[in-house]
Design a protein around this motif. Structure first.
Motif, PDB file in Angstrom:
ATOM      1  N   SER A  54       0.816  -1.214   0.000  1.00 10.73           N
ATOM      2  CA  SER A  54       0.000   0.000   0.000  1.00 10.73           C
ATOM      3  C   SER A  54       0.849   1.263   0.000  1.00 10.73           C
ATOM      4  O   SER A  54       0.347   2.359  -0.305  1.00 10.73           O
ATOM      5  N   LYS A  55       2.133   1.143   0.309  1.00 10.97           N
ATOM      6  CA  LYS A  55       3.033   2.296   0.329  1.00 10.97           C
ATOM      7  C   LYS A  55       4.133   2.185  -0.716  1.00 10.97           C
ATOM      8  O   LYS A  55       4.534   3.172  -1.330  1.00 10.97           O
ATOM      9  N   SER A  56       4.650   0.972  -0.917  1.00 12.63           N
ATOM     10  CA  SER A  56       5.765   0.771  -1.846  1.00 12.63           C
ATOM     11  C   SER A  56       5.288   0.568  -3.273  1.00 12.63           C
ATOM     12  O   SER A  56       5.987   0.925  -4.223  1.00 12.63           O
ATOM     13  N   GLY A  57       4.097  -0.018  -3.453  1.00 12.72           N
ATOM     14  CA  GLY A  57       3.605  -0.358  -4.779  1.00 12.72           C
ATOM     15  C   GLY A  57       3.688  -1.845  -5.024  1.00 12.72           C
ATOM     16  O   GLY A  57       3.775  -2.634  -4.083  1.00 12.72           O
ATOM     17  N   VAL A  58       3.705  -2.239  -6.294  1.00 15.33           N
ATOM     18  CA  VAL A  58       3.637  -3.662  -6.632  1.00 15.33           C
ATOM     19  C   VAL A  58       4.974  -4.376  -6.470  1.00 15.33           C
ATOM     20  O   VAL A  58       5.035  -5.602  -6.574  1.00 15.33           O
ATOM     21  N   ALA A  59       6.052  -3.618  -6.242  1.00 13.12           N
ATOM     22  CA  ALA A  59       7.378  -4.224  -6.171  1.00 13.12           C
ATOM     23  C   ALA A  59       8.099  -3.830  -4.893  1.00 13.12           C
ATOM     24  O   ALA A  59       7.858  -2.760  -4.330  1.00 13.12           O
ATOM     25  N   GLY A  60       9.002  -4.703  -4.459  1.00 10.22           N
ATOM     26  CA  GLY A  60       9.834  -4.429  -3.298  1.00 10.22           C
ATOM     27  C   GLY A  60      11.236  -4.047  -3.724  1.00 10.22           C
ATOM     28  O   GLY A  60      11.523  -2.886  -4.018  1.00 10.22           O
ATOM     29  N   ALA A  61      12.134  -5.034  -3.790  1.00  9.38           N
ATOM     30  CA  ALA A  61      13.511  -4.770  -4.212  1.00  9.38           C
ATOM     31  C   ALA A  61      13.568  -4.199  -5.623  1.00  9.38           C
ATOM     32  O   ALA A  61      14.407  -3.343  -5.919  1.00  9.38           O
ATOM     33  N   VAL A  62      12.686  -4.652  -6.480  1.00  8.40           N
ATOM     34  CA  VAL A  62      12.687  -4.167  -7.870  1.00  8.40           C
ATOM     35  C   VAL A  62      12.380  -2.677  -7.940  1.00  8.40           C
ATOM     36  O   VAL A  62      13.005  -1.932  -8.702  1.00  8.40           O
ATOM     37  N   GLY A  63      11.439  -2.211  -7.120  1.00  4.59           N
ATOM     38  CA  GLY A  63      11.113  -0.793  -7.114  1.00  4.59           C
ATOM     39  C   GLY A  63      12.157   0.043  -6.410  1.00  4.59           C
ATOM     40  O   GLY A  63      12.503   1.141  -6.861  1.00  4.59           O
ATOM     41  N   ASP A  64      12.688  -0.475  -5.313  1.00  6.87           N
ATOM     42  CA  ASP A  64      13.632   0.277  -4.497  1.00  6.87           C
ATOM     43  C   ASP A  64      15.024   0.305  -5.112  1.00  6.87           C
ATOM     44  O   ASP A  64      15.682   1.345  -5.144  1.00  6.87           O
ATOM     45  N   LEU A  65      15.488  -0.834  -5.614  1.00  9.36           N
ATOM     46  CA  LEU A  65      16.848  -0.968  -6.114  1.00  9.36           C
ATOM     47  C   LEU A  65      16.915  -1.228  -7.611  1.00  9.36           C
ATOM     48  O   LEU A  65      17.792  -0.700  -8.307  1.00  9.36           O
ATOM     49  N   GLY A  66      16.005  -2.044  -8.114  1.00 13.61           N
ATOM     50  CA  GLY A  66      16.036  -2.419  -9.526  1.00 13.61           C
ATOM     51  C   GLY A  66      15.888  -1.231 -10.460  1.00 13.61           C
ATOM     52  O   GLY A  66      16.502  -1.189 -11.535  1.00 13.61           O
ATOM     53  N   THR A  67      15.080  -0.252 -10.047  1.00 10.53           N
ATOM     54  CA  THR A  67      14.903   0.928 -10.900  1.00 10.53           C
ATOM     55  C   THR A  67      16.195   1.736 -10.999  1.00 10.53           C
ATOM     56  O   THR A  67      16.471   2.340 -12.040  1.00 10.53           O
ATOM     57  N   HIS A  68      16.987   1.766  -9.922  1.00  9.08           N
ATOM     58  CA  HIS A  68      18.295   2.418  -9.995  1.00  9.08           C
ATOM     59  C   HIS A  68      19.203   1.682 -10.987  1.00  9.08           C
ATOM     60  O   HIS A  68      19.906   2.320 -11.792  1.00  9.08           O
ATOM     61  N   ALA A  69      19.198   0.365 -10.922  1.00  2.00           N
ATOM     62  CA  ALA A  69      20.051  -0.431 -11.807  1.00  2.00           C
ATOM     63  C   ALA A  69      19.616  -0.263 -13.258  1.00  2.00           C
ATOM     64  O   ALA A  69      20.460  -0.103 -14.160  1.00  2.00           O
ATOM     65  N   GLU A  70      18.318  -0.315 -13.503  1.00  2.00           N
ATOM     66  CA  GLU A  70      17.794  -0.109 -14.870  1.00  2.00           C
ATOM     67  C   GLU A  70      18.178   1.260 -15.396  1.00  2.00           C
ATOM     68  O   GLU A  70      18.639   1.417 -16.533  1.00  2.00           O
ATOM     69  N   LEU A  84       6.015  -8.722  -0.972  1.00  2.00           N
ATOM     70  CA  LEU A  84       6.743  -8.187  -2.114  1.00  2.00           C
ATOM     71  C   LEU A  84       8.083  -8.883  -2.286  1.00  2.00           C
ATOM     72  O   LEU A  84       8.619  -9.476  -1.345  1.00  2.00           O
ATOM     73  N   ASP A  85       8.633  -8.783  -3.492  1.00  2.00           N
ATOM     74  CA  ASP A  85       9.935  -9.381  -3.788  1.00  2.00           C
ATOM     75  C   ASP A  85      11.032  -8.742  -2.950  1.00  2.00           C
ATOM     76  O   ASP A  85      11.047  -7.525  -2.721  1.00  2.00           O
ATOM     77  N   ASP A  86      11.960  -9.554  -2.487  1.00  2.00           N
ATOM     78  CA  ASP A  86      13.167  -9.031  -1.852  1.00  2.00           C
ATOM     79  C   ASP A  86      14.428  -9.503  -2.575  1.00  2.00           C
ATOM     80  O   ASP A  86      15.540  -9.238  -2.147  1.00  2.00           O
ATOM     81  N   ASP A  87      14.238 -10.190  -3.701  1.00  2.00           N
ATOM     82  CA  ASP A  87      15.359 -10.648  -4.516  1.00  2.00           C
ATOM     83  C   ASP A  87      14.878 -10.816  -5.957  1.00  2.00           C
ATOM     84  O   ASP A  87      13.785 -11.351  -6.184  1.00  2.00           O
ATOM     85  N   ALA A  88      15.686 -10.347  -6.922  1.00  2.00           N
ATOM     86  CA  ALA A  88      15.281 -10.446  -8.327  1.00  2.00           C
ATOM     87  C   ALA A  88      16.482 -10.725  -9.214  1.00  2.00           C
ATOM     88  O   ALA A  88      17.563 -10.139  -9.030  1.00  2.00           O
ATOM     89  N   ASN A  89      16.292 -11.615 -10.173  1.00  2.00           N
ATOM     90  CA  ASN A  89      17.303 -11.954 -11.168  1.00  2.00           C
ATOM     91  C   ASN A  89      16.649 -11.824 -12.533  1.00  2.00           C
ATOM     92  O   ASN A  89      15.682 -12.534 -12.836  1.00  2.00           O
ATOM     93  N   ILE A  90      17.169 -10.914 -13.360  1.00  2.00           N
ATOM     94  CA  ILE A  90      16.463 -10.519 -14.585  1.00  2.00           C
ATOM     95  C   ILE A  90      17.412 -10.574 -15.775  1.00  2.00           C
ATOM     96  O   ILE A  90      18.497  -9.980 -15.753  1.00  2.00           O
ATOM     97  N   LEU A  91      16.995 -11.264 -16.835  1.00  2.00           N
ATOM     98  CA  LEU A  91      17.705 -11.259 -18.118  1.00  2.00           C
ATOM     99  C   LEU A  91      17.152 -10.128 -18.972  1.00  2.00           C
ATOM    100  O   LEU A  91      15.939  -9.871 -18.969  1.00  2.00           O
ATOM    101  N   LEU A  92      18.034  -9.453 -19.712  1.00  2.00           N
ATOM    102  CA  LEU A  92      17.646  -8.281 -20.489  1.00  2.00           C
ATOM    103  C   LEU A  92      18.056  -8.425 -21.955  1.00  2.00           C
ATOM    104  O   LEU A  92      19.101  -9.001 -22.264  1.00  2.00           O
ATOM    105  N   HIS A  93      17.237  -7.863 -22.845  1.00  2.00           N
ATOM    106  CA  HIS A  93      17.609  -7.644 -24.240  1.00  2.00           C
ATOM    107  C   HIS A  93      17.535  -6.155 -24.522  1.00  2.00           C
ATOM    108  O   HIS A  93      16.574  -5.486 -24.122  1.00  2.00           O
ATOM    109  N   PHE A  94      18.555  -5.623 -25.214  1.00  2.00           N
ATOM    110  CA  PHE A  94      18.619  -4.201 -25.530  1.00  2.00           C
ATOM    111  C   PHE A  94      18.339  -3.964 -27.010  1.00  2.00           C
ATOM    112  O   PHE A  94      18.379  -4.879 -27.830  1.00  2.00           O
ATOM    113  N   ASP A  95      18.086  -2.680 -27.325  1.00  2.00           N
ATOM    114  CA  ASP A  95      17.622  -2.349 -28.670  1.00  2.00           C
ATOM    115  C   ASP A  95      18.691  -2.451 -29.749  1.00  2.00           C
ATOM    116  O   ASP A  95      18.383  -2.340 -30.944  1.00  2.00           O
ATOM    117  N   ASN A  96      19.963  -2.660 -29.391  1.00  2.00           N
ATOM    118  CA  ASN A  96      20.996  -2.853 -30.412  1.00  2.00           C
ATOM    119  C   ASN A  96      21.367  -4.322 -30.572  1.00  2.00           C
ATOM    120  O   ASN A  96      22.321  -4.652 -31.278  1.00  2.00           O
TER     121      ASN A  96
END
Length: 381
Positions: free
Chosen positions: A189-205, A232-244
């Motif tokens: 209700s305060k953080s949103g739909v994500a935990g670690a992803v919202g707090d830390l993952g957005t910085h990494a992205e 909420l998540d407290d750990d996330a491992n994400i594979l990425l594809h970039f536009d190049n």
């Protein structure tokens, strides 16, 4: 306008870590002055927090609505509003401030939902006011140098990006032991739909896209709530594809016991690689099969962007507060020039904007959607 930019603050009262960081960052270059605030959802705590900061008692407000309304009637009214509340309290103060003629600088993630972020962009465009988002890690001189090296072709075509943000402070359920910083971060209700992803993952992205200039096009997320009882998540491992065509790995966690604030990025291109760690931010490593070069602030020839965001002589590390202050300083210079009817320079405008905020919210929603089935999901911008 031969005076300081006058700032009001929403949030950041007694017991709030990030409020103090923002106030130090805003004050560091002498261009901004805190003149008023609504520092807490508790009127009593808000007023007491303003008194702690030795503000004019008439400008210690019970809530942000009162602050925006009453400041508008003053001849010495505030110019900008700094929003340093938990995620669910970003949109309403930002909306009201902009609609009443105030420029805004806001902590990340920009809003509670992607829909709110898009609405906020419409308001910013309609008002023509300045909005900055404190993705503070982009303020480091060596992060800016990394971006310029890649822009100038030092790595050739980017092939792989590895970005990590491990912390360990939530390895145990301290939210049940009275930790206010933990309580809101694990509360949907305060953080949103994500935990670690919202707090830390957005910085990494944000760091990955800022440094490389690339955009994530799709991702596949494996999310976990490791500590029993967490929603909420407290750990996330994400594979990425970039536009190049480059591929990447993004890892963020709040349960990596032993890691403190381990944000780091490695960018691999056909000609070499760049390596940067937030815990040793004065060093940018440029490696290849031909050798290893280390870039440092005020040492050798650096880009204009890196030099413009370096304050102190070589050998003295530029840290977290200085990086934060670079965002505030560039924001303040942009606001000042626009108030004077002048055009900001590219160096003035070197701070994250609402578009970065929207990317962050889209990242959160895409990761959560992918994580439900652990499958590749398109990143729609």
């Amino acid at each position: 306008m031969a005076r300081k930019i006058r700032m009001g603050m929403v949030g950041g009262g007694r017991g709030a870590f990030i409020g103090g960081v923002h106030r130090i960052a805003a004050a560091m270059d002498g261009e901004i002055e805190l003149v008023c605030g609504a520092f807490s959802s508790s009127p009593e705590k808000s007023i007491a927090s303003g008194q702690d900061l030795m503000l004019d008692p008439d400008r210690c407000y019970a809530d942000f609505k009162e602050m925006i309304k009453k400041e508008k009637k003053r001849k010495d009214r505030m110019d900008v509003v700094s929003i340093v509340t938990p995620n669910h309290m970003h949109f309403e103060p930002a909306k009201l401030a902009l609609e009443n003629g105030y420029h805004v600088i806001c902590d990340k993630p920009v809003t509670f939902t992607l829909q709110e972020a898009k609405k906020l962009k419409d308001i910013i465009q309609k008002t023509g006011l300045t909005f900055a988002l404190t993705h503070n890690y982009t303020g480091y001189p060596m992060v800016k140098e990394a971006r310029q090296l890649i822009r100038n072709g030092a790595l050739g075509k980017i092939r792989k990006v590895v970005v990590e943000y491990p912390q360990g402070w939530l390895s145990f359920p301290i939210e049940k032991q009275g930790s206010k910083q933990a309580e809101w971060r694990v509360d949907p209700s305060k953080s949103g739909v994500a935990g670690a992803v919202g707090d830390l993952g957005t910085h990494a992205e944000n760091l990955a896209e800022f440094v490389t200039g690339l955009r994530i096009t799709e991702l596949c997320a494996d999310l976990s709530s490791v500590v029993e009882g967490r929603v909420l998540d407290d750990d996330a491992n994400i594979l990425l594809h970039f536009d190049n065509g480059a591929k990447g790995i993004l890892h963020c966690s709040q349960i990596c016991n032993g890691d403190l604030n381990g944000l780091n990025i490695r960018v691999y291109g056909e000609l070499g690689s760049l390596h940067w760690r937030q815990e040793t931010p004065q060093y940018l490593h440029h490696k290849s099969i031909d050798g290893h070069k280390i870039y440092q602030p005020n040492v050798g020839k650096l880009s204009d962007e890196a030099n413009a965001n370096t304050r102190i002589p070589f050998g003295h590390p530029e840290g977290y507060l200085e990086a934060f202050a670079n965002i505030y300083r560039n924001f303040a210079r942009t606001v000042r020039k626009r108030m004077n009817g002048e055009e900001p320079t590219a160096l003035d405008l070197d701070f994250p904007t609402i578009d970065d905020g929207i990317r962050g919210m889209q990242f959160i929603e895409t990761v959560i959607a992918s994580g439900k089935q652990c499958k590749w999901t398109k990143f729609k911008s």
